[in-house]
Write an enzyme that holds these catalytic residues in place. Structure first.
Site, PDB file in Angstrom:
ATOM      1  N   GLY A 288       6.258  59.322  66.388  1.00 23.49           N
ATOM      2  CA  GLY A 288       6.700  59.836  67.681  1.00 23.49           C
ATOM      3  C   GLY A 288       5.635  60.740  68.256  1.00 23.49           C
ATOM      4  N   SER A 289       6.025  61.579  69.219  1.00 22.07           N
ATOM      5  CA  SER A 289       5.004  62.387  69.874  1.00 22.07           C
ATOM      6  C   SER A 289       4.537  63.570  69.033  1.00 22.07           C
ATOM      7  CB  SER A 289       5.498  62.853  71.238  1.00 22.07           C
ATOM      8  OG  SER A 289       6.879  63.039  71.228  1.00 22.07           O
TER       9      SER A 289
ATOM     10  N   GLY B  75       4.482  63.628  65.523  1.00 20.34           N
ATOM     11  CA  GLY B  75       4.054  63.268  64.176  1.00 20.34           C
ATOM     12  C   GLY B  75       4.810  62.062  63.684  1.00 20.34           C
TER      13      GLY B  75
ATOM     14  N   VAL C  14       7.225  59.738  60.862  1.00 20.22           N
ATOM     15  CA  VAL C  14       8.457  59.826  60.085  1.00 20.22           C
ATOM     16  C   VAL C  14       8.317  58.898  58.869  1.00 20.22           C
ATOM     17  CG1 VAL C  14      10.945  59.432  60.124  1.00 20.22           C
ATOM     18  CG2 VAL C  14       9.808  60.369  62.148  1.00 20.22           C
TER      19      VAL C  14
ATOM     20  N   LYS D 105       9.956  64.301  58.652  1.00 24.33           N
ATOM     21  CA  LYS D 105       9.172  64.227  59.874  1.00 24.33           C
ATOM     22  C   LYS D 105       8.028  65.208  59.712  1.00 24.33           C
ATOM     23  CE  LYS D 105       9.825  63.946  64.775  1.00 24.33           C
ATOM     24  NZ  LYS D 105      10.847  63.647  65.748  1.00 24.33           N
TER      25      LYS D 105
ATOM     26  N   ASP E 148      16.065  66.926  74.530  1.00 26.91           N
ATOM     27  CA  ASP E 148      15.326  65.652  74.488  1.00 26.91           C
ATOM     28  C   ASP E 148      16.272  64.490  74.229  1.00 26.91           C
ATOM     29  OD1 ASP E 148      13.090  64.049  74.667  1.00 26.91           O
ATOM     30  OD2 ASP E 148      12.444  64.394  72.603  1.00 26.91           O
TER      31      ASP E 148
HETATM   32  P1  ATP Z   1       9.685  61.882  70.137  1.00 27.06           P
HETATM   33  O1  ATP Z   1       8.726  62.422  69.150  1.00 27.06           O
HETATM   34  O2  ATP Z   1       9.322  62.130  71.539  1.00 27.06           O
HETATM   35  O3  ATP Z   1      11.081  62.316  69.807  1.00 27.06           O
HETATM   36  P2  ATP Z   1      10.501  59.388  69.105  1.00 27.06           P
HETATM   37  O4  ATP Z   1      11.893  59.895  69.114  1.00 27.06           O
HETATM   38  O5  ATP Z   1      10.272  57.986  69.514  1.00 27.06           O
HETATM   39  O6  ATP Z   1       9.615  60.285  70.001  1.00 27.06           O
HETATM   40  P3  ATP Z   1      10.327  60.218  66.342  1.00 27.06           P
HETATM   41  O7  ATP Z   1      11.547  61.021  66.556  1.00 27.06           O
HETATM   42  O8  ATP Z   1       9.166  60.906  65.727  1.00 27.06           O
HETATM   43  O9  ATP Z   1       9.827  59.557  67.681  1.00 27.06           O
HETATM   44  O10 ATP Z   1      10.691  58.946  65.472  1.00 27.06           O
HETATM   45  C1  ATP Z   1       9.703  58.009  65.061  1.00 27.06           C
HETATM   46  C2  ATP Z   1      10.406  56.783  64.478  1.00 27.06           C
HETATM   47  O11 ATP Z   1      11.126  57.154  63.309  1.00 27.06           O
HETATM   48  C3  ATP Z   1      11.417  56.144  65.414  1.00 27.06           C
HETATM   49  O12 ATP Z   1      11.307  54.746  65.297  1.00 27.06           O
HETATM   50  C4  ATP Z   1      12.753  56.604  64.899  1.00 27.06           C
HETATM   51  O13 ATP Z   1      13.765  55.634  65.102  1.00 27.06           O
HETATM   52  C5  ATP Z   1      12.490  56.800  63.409  1.00 27.06           C
HETATM   53  N1  ATP Z   1      13.313  57.886  62.864  1.00 27.06           N
HETATM   54  C6  ATP Z   1      13.255  59.196  63.201  1.00 27.06           C
HETATM   55  N2  ATP Z   1      14.144  59.926  62.527  1.00 27.06           N
HETATM   56  C7  ATP Z   1      14.818  59.059  61.722  1.00 27.06           C
HETATM   57  C8  ATP Z   1      15.892  59.198  60.772  1.00 27.06           C
HETATM   58  N3  ATP Z   1      16.454  60.386  60.528  1.00 27.06           N
HETATM   59  N4  ATP Z   1      16.334  58.085  60.146  1.00 27.06           N
HETATM   60  C9  ATP Z   1      15.773  56.880  60.404  1.00 27.06           C
HETATM   61  N5  ATP Z   1      14.766  56.679  61.275  1.00 27.06           N
HETATM   62  C10 ATP Z   1      14.286  57.754  61.940  1.00 27.06           C
HETATM   63 MG    MG Z   2      12.769  61.181  68.163  1.00 26.20          MG
HETATM   64 MG    MG Z   3      11.677  63.694  69.341  1.00 26.16          MG
END
Ligand code: ATP
Ligand code: MG
Ligand code: MG
Length: 281
Positions: A13-14, A16, A18, A33, A135
């Site tokens: 994501g933005s 870092g 996951v 994360k 968000d």
């Molecule tokens: P932002 O950083 O702007 O929130 P985002 O929501 O797309 O952007 P992340 O929240 O960092 O990015 O998530 C990155 C990826 O990891 C996504 O595909 C998300 O579905 C997955 N992900 C994040 N948290 C979890 C979780 N708790 N369980 C399963 N998948 C997750």
């Molecule tokens: Mg996210």
């Molecule tokens: Mg986010």
């Protein structure tokens, strides 16, 4: 760190990436994360830690559970350990529905909406001080193994984004930015409600209510505040709720309490409570 075993990458994501992990003590599958704090000053770092500590106290069935945070001073990284949501996030569901031209049934939409409102209620009406999500978007609405909704990625945007919520968002356009954020860079719980309106609209119509190819054009559309009606196959009630949340004037939008009291929501809530009682006896 040594308490966990890395299973594999999930996505980026933005702020870092996951990663799926296994807790060694009991084999529980979780994620972490990874957040780079190399470029943050001490005050911002402290804010991240404080924020994560608050999130650890949020225990609710419709909110992604936070378990732990690990600070790796040498790598200048913070790892936030949280619940693994097996079925990914709503952005994938919306994309699939759109690709297959297969809109979601209204009953399921109300069920999803009810769970998100319950999660948001827990934050906005918190006795120890309210927490704003900041968000809300499909990518931050997760789905567990039973397709129950879990709200995730709380509050971090305030810490990370410092001066502007979207300062660090390089992955896409701020489709859900409220008019008051554009005009006066002001954010309160009614801005969360605006985003919730955009989210519900997108779950229904499979595209956001305000779309544009560049930010100035998007801001103009959001400030004008007009959007297409949702498809006619959906009820007027659904359209009315969306329009209510998308009032340009924040004070005219509903709060979480009013949303819980909507007939379509309170009905499902009563049914849910009844099922929970029946399951417990
Ligand atoms: P932002 O950083 O702007 O929130 P985002 O929501 O797309 O952007 P992340 O929240 O960092 O990015 O998530 C990155 C990826 O990891 C996504 O595909 C998300 O579905 C997955 N992900 C994040 N948290 C979890 C979780 N708790 N369980 C399963 N998948 C997750
Ligand atoms: Mg996210
Ligand atoms: Mg986010």
């Amino acid at each position: 760190m040594e308490n966990y075993e890395v299973i594999g990458d999930i996505g980026t994501g933005s702020f870092g990436s996951v990663t799926k992990i296994r807790r060694k003590t009991d084999g529980k599958i979780l994620v972490w994360k990874e957040i780079d704090y190399g470029e943050m000053n001490d005050k911002e770092k402290q804010q991240v830690v404080t924020e994560v500590n608050i999130l650890r106290e949020l225990h609710h069935p419709s909110i992604v559970r936070y378990y732990d945070r690990i600070i790796d001073k040498r790598a200048a990284k913070i790892f936030i350990v949280m619940e693994f949501c097996e079925n990914g996030d709503m952005s994938h569901v919306i994309r699939r529905c759109k690709r297959e031209n297969d809109p979601m049934p209204e009953d399921l939409i109300w069920k999803i909406f009810m769970q998100i409102v319950l999660a948001l209620y827990e934050c906005h009406k918190r006795k120890e001080g309210k927490i704003l999500h900041r968000d809300l978007k499909p990518a931050n609405i997760f789905l567990d193994a039973n397709m129950n909704v879990k709200l995730g990625d709380f509050g971090l945007s305030r810490v990370m984004g410092s001066e502007s919520v979207y300062a660090h968002t390089h992955v896409g356009t701020p489709y859900y930015m409220s008019p008051e954020q554009i005009v006066e860079s002001h954010y309160n719980e009614k801005s969360d409600i605006w985003s919730l309106g955009c989210l519900l609209y997108e779950i229904v119509a499979l595209s956001p209510p305000f779309e544009a190819t560049n930010k100035p054009q998007l801001e103009t559309k959001i400030r004008q505040g007009s959007f297409q009606r949702i498809p006619r196959t959906y009820s007027d009630e659904l359209q009315r709720v969306i329009s209510w949340m998308l009032c340009s004037e924040p004070s005219q939008r509903p709060d979480v309490e009013e949303l819980l009291n909507l007939p379509q929501v309170s009905l499902r809530l009563r049914e849910k409570r009844l099922r929970e009682i029946q399951a417990s006896i």
